[in-house]
Design an enzyme around this catalytic site. Structure first.
Site, PDB file in Angstrom:
ATOM      1  N   ASP A 104       0.854  -1.191   0.090  1.00 21.38           N
ATOM      2  CA  ASP A 104      -0.075   0.206  -0.188  1.00 21.38           C
ATOM      3  C   ASP A 104       1.054   1.037   0.155  1.00 21.38           C
ATOM      4  OD1 ASP A 104      -2.289  -1.656  -0.022  1.00 21.38           O
ATOM      5  OD2 ASP A 104      -2.458  -1.549   2.034  1.00 21.38           O
ATOM      6  N   ASP A 122      -7.051  -1.360  -4.275  1.00 21.54           N
ATOM      7  CA  ASP A 122      -7.939  -1.216  -3.367  1.00 21.54           C
ATOM      8  C   ASP A 122      -8.991  -0.334  -4.080  1.00 21.54           C
ATOM      9  OD1 ASP A 122      -6.807  -2.877  -1.737  1.00 21.54           O
ATOM     10  OD2 ASP A 122      -5.627  -1.317  -0.519  1.00 21.54           O
TER      11      ASP A 122
END
Length: 196
Positions: A139, A164
Site C-alpha cells: 500500500d 483497493d
C-alpha cells in the site's frame, strides 16, 4: 453483428488494465519510496529501508510505503500466518468465482454492472498477486486531513493502493445499482376465465 465490445472482452480489458496499473504503481512505489530497491521487499520495513519521509503529492495526499499483511485497513494483520495466508487465498478464489458467476448472468446492455464487476475483479487479482508473490500487499496512497491545532496527529484514511481503489469503486457502483436500479414492472395478472 455485435456493436462494440462483448461483455467478456470488456471484462478482460478493464480488469487486465486495472491489474497492470496496480502492479506498475506498486513497482514504482517500491522503487521510489524505499531506500534500497535491490533489497528483498519483504525485509524493507524490518531492516529500516523504507523511506521514513513520505512523498507529498498535495496537502491532503502523500505516498508512503507500507506492507499490509491483513485485509482492508489491516484487519487480521495480527493473525497467525498459518491462518491468515490460507484464509486470504480462499477469500480471493471465492471472490473470483462469485464475480464470474454473477458476470455470466449479465445481459450485454448492462454495461454499468459489467464495469463495476471488472473493477472489483481487477483489484482482487492485483492484491492476490501481491499475496502470492510476497505474502503481503503493498500500500502506498495515504490520504489525510490537515492537522487541526487541537489534535496532535492528522486524520488519516487507511493507506491503500490502485487495486483497493478498483475494489472500492466497483463495490460502491454495485451498491448504488442495488439502491437505485428500477425494477421491471410486473405485468398485470390476467383474469381467470369465468366458468359458464
Amino acid at each position: 453483428m455485435e456493436n462494440g465490445l462483448s461483455k467478456w472482452k470488456l471484462l478482460a480489458l478493464l480488469a487486465g488494465l486495472w491489474v497492470v496499473a496496480d502492479q506498475v504503481t506498486k513497482y514504482l512505489a517500491v522503487e521510489h519510496l524505499t531506500a534500497a530497491f535491490i533489497a528483498e521487499q519483504k525485509e524493507l520495513l524490518e531492516r529500516g529501508l523504507a523511506n521514513p519521509v513520505p512523498v507529498t503529492v498535495t496537502p491532503f495526499w502523500q505516498h508512503r510505503y507500507t506492507q499490509n499483511r491483513g485485509a482492508a485497513w489491516g484487519v487480521l494483520s495480527g493473525a497467525g500466518e498459518q491462518f491468515r495466508v490460507p484464509f486470504f487465498y480462499l477469500v480471493s478464489i471465492a471472490a473470483v468465482i462469485f464475480i464470474f458467476s454473477y458476470y455470466r448472468k449479465l445481459r450485454t446492455e448492462q454495461r454499468y454492472l459489467q464495469i463495476a464487476l471488472a473493477l472489483v475483479l481487477g483489484g482482487a487479482i492485483g492484491n492476490a498477486i501481491d499475496r502470492i508473490l510476497r505474502g503481503y500487499v503493498i500500500d502506498f496512497i495515504d490520504w489525510h486531513w490537515f492537522d487541526p491545532h487541537w489534535l496532535r496527529s492528522s486524520l488519516h484514511w487507511p493507506t491503500f493502493n490502485v487495486a483497493d481503489s478498483g475494489i472500492t469503486v466497483g463495490l460502491a457502483m454495485l451498491f448504488l445499482e442495488m439502491l437505485f436500479a428500477k425494477k421491471p414492472a410486473k405485468a398485470p395478472a390476467e383474469p381467470a376465465a369465468r366458468k359458464a
